[in-house]
Each structure stands twice: as C-alpha cells, then as structure tokens.
Design a protein around this motif. Structure first.
Motif, PDB file in Angstrom:
ATOM      1  N   PRO A  30      18.080 -22.339  -0.762  1.00 26.85           N
ATOM      2  CA  PRO A  30      17.333 -21.080  -0.590  1.00 26.85           C
ATOM      3  C   PRO A  30      17.997 -20.097   0.372  1.00 26.85           C
ATOM      4  O   PRO A  30      17.825 -18.887   0.231  1.00 26.85           O
ATOM      5  CB  PRO A  30      15.959 -21.522  -0.082  1.00 26.85           C
ATOM      6  CG  PRO A  30      16.035 -22.968   0.168  1.00 26.85           C
ATOM      7  CD  PRO A  30      17.295 -23.505  -0.417  1.00 26.85           C
ATOM      8  N   GLN A  31      18.770 -20.576   1.327  1.00 28.42           N
ATOM      9  CA  GLN A  31      19.456 -19.676   2.263  1.00 28.42           C
ATOM     10  C   GLN A  31      20.543 -18.861   1.568  1.00 28.42           C
ATOM     11  O   GLN A  31      20.984 -17.842   2.092  1.00 28.42           O
ATOM     12  CB  GLN A  31      20.048 -20.468   3.445  1.00 28.42           C
ATOM     13  CG  GLN A  31      21.273 -21.299   3.130  1.00 28.42           C
ATOM     14  CD  GLN A  31      20.990 -22.614   2.387  1.00 28.42           C
ATOM     15  OE1 GLN A  31      19.838 -22.934   2.073  1.00 28.42           O
ATOM     16  NE2 GLN A  31      22.036 -23.379   2.125  1.00 28.42           N
ATOM     17  N   ARG A  40      13.313 -18.706  -3.523  1.00 28.54           N
ATOM     18  CA  ARG A  40      13.404 -18.713  -2.059  1.00 28.54           C
ATOM     19  C   ARG A  40      12.017 -18.779  -1.430  1.00 28.54           C
ATOM     20  O   ARG A  40      11.796 -19.511  -0.481  1.00 28.54           O
ATOM     21  CB  ARG A  40      14.143 -17.463  -1.590  1.00 28.54           C
ATOM     22  CG  ARG A  40      14.397 -17.438  -0.110  1.00 28.54           C
ATOM     23  CD  ARG A  40      15.195 -16.202   0.283  1.00 28.54           C
ATOM     24  NE  ARG A  40      15.140 -15.994   1.701  1.00 28.54           N
ATOM     25  CZ  ARG A  40      16.079 -16.391   2.538  1.00 28.54           C
ATOM     26  NH1 ARG A  40      17.140 -17.003   2.093  1.00 28.54           N
ATOM     27  NH2 ARG A  40      15.953 -16.156   3.839  1.00 28.54           N
ATOM     28  N   GLY A  53      10.656 -22.272  -2.414  1.00 29.17           N
ATOM     29  CA  GLY A  53      11.449 -23.283  -1.725  1.00 29.17           C
ATOM     30  C   GLY A  53      11.055 -24.696  -2.091  1.00 29.17           C
ATOM     31  O   GLY A  53      10.824 -25.020  -3.260  1.00 29.17           O
TER      32      GLY A  53
END
Length: 194
Positions: free
Chosen positions: A51-52, A158, A161
C-alpha cells in the motif's frame, strides 16, 4: 464455481515479485493497444500487497497505458486498412462501430469515458487513429480517464489495506462473476445499438 480465487492467489504472489512493476508496465502498455487483459488485475493486488507504493504504481500504470494508447492510435492511423478485415470478423467489430459513433457524438470525451470504464480501451485508441482524431486531445483525455481509473483502484486498495484483503479473498469469485456478467451485458447493449 471457484474460478477466480486461485487466480487471485496467484496474482497476489506475482504482485510481490521483484519484477512485478515491469510486468505491470508491460501489461498496461499492451492492453491499451492490442492485449485483452486489463492492468487492474495486477495493479489491485500490487497496491494491496504494497500500500505504501499504491500511488507510484498508479502513476506507472497510467503513463504506460497512455503510451500504449498512443501505440494503438498509430496502429489505427497507419495500419487500419490492413487491420479492418480481421476486425470485421472479430468480436471487437461492434465495439469499434460503437466507438466511431461515440467519437461522432462526443469527440475526445469518448476517449475519457473509455479510459475510465471497462469498455475495451484498445478499440477506442485504434478508432481514434483511424479517424485521425487530433492527437493532443486524445492524449489528454487518455491521461485523465486512465489516471482516474487507476488512481481509484490504487486508492481503494490503499484505503482498504490489510482490512480489504480477507474481504476480497472471501468474495473474489462473486466479484469476478459479477464483472463477467457486466461485460456480457455491456457487449449485448453495444450489439443492440449498432
């Protein structure tokens, strides 16, 4: 029938591969000009697994998709006469006719809509080239439409997550069959409009 769950598991494994961004870029480019599999099938699990990196993956998908769209435009512009006999005999012909009608009605907005929707984008890129649509509006509409779609996918992954992963895993077959049904309905509607 559990068809999509094993594919989803495999996509998650591929999403963690060290060359996954290259594969995503290649898929995004190819799908915009000739390949039938949308990049969302790689982007979503990659953004979920990392997700980053969701925003950078969405940018990668967007830019390579627009570059692929420009390749599709060139195919339509330079080789449509050679491609047309095959296209007429394929399942893409009704979609091509629909794309031409949309271009007549909405111009560059048709590219934006096709870029964001599950309609085969490659048909619109080739049609834009065959119709000699002005290149700058085509590229801008592609950038905005494809970007909106891929950033939405990345944002959902994101945002969801780790919480989204078990939910997707549990419902992936229902989601997959629902997408197949939507594509079938879309194809039927496009066929009746021609």
């Amino acid at each position: 029938m559990r068809l999509f769950a094993p594919l989803y598991e495999r996509a998650l494994r591929w999403a963690r591969h060290r060359h996954a961004p290259r594969y995503l870029a290649a898929l995004s480019f190819a799908e915009s000009s000739f390949f039938p599999v949308p990049p969302d099938v790689m982007l979503a699990p990659m953004a979920l697994a990392q997700p980053q990196r969701a925003w950078s993956l969405a940018w990668l998908t967007t830019w390579t998709s627009v570059l692929g769209g420009l390749a599709g435009y060139l195919i339509g512009w330079l080789a449509f006469a050679a491609l047309e006999p095959w296209l007429r005999g394929s399942s893409y012909w009704p979609a091509y006719q629909q794309a031409v009608a949309w271009f007549d009605a909405w111009g560059a907005w048709a590219v934006f809509i096709a870029g964001f929707s599950p309609i085969p984008y490659k048909v619109f890129t080739i049609a834009a080239g065959a119709l000699a649509m002005p290149l700058l509006p085509f590229a801008l509409a592609s950038l905005v439409g494809r970007g909106a779609r891929f950033f939405l996918v990345a944002a959902l992954m994101r945002w969801g997550g780790a919480r989204m992963e078990p939910l997707l895993r549990r419902h992936i077959d229902r989601i997959g069959w629902a997408v197949v049904a939507l594509v079938a309905v879309g194809a039927a509607v496009a066929y009746t409009w021609r």
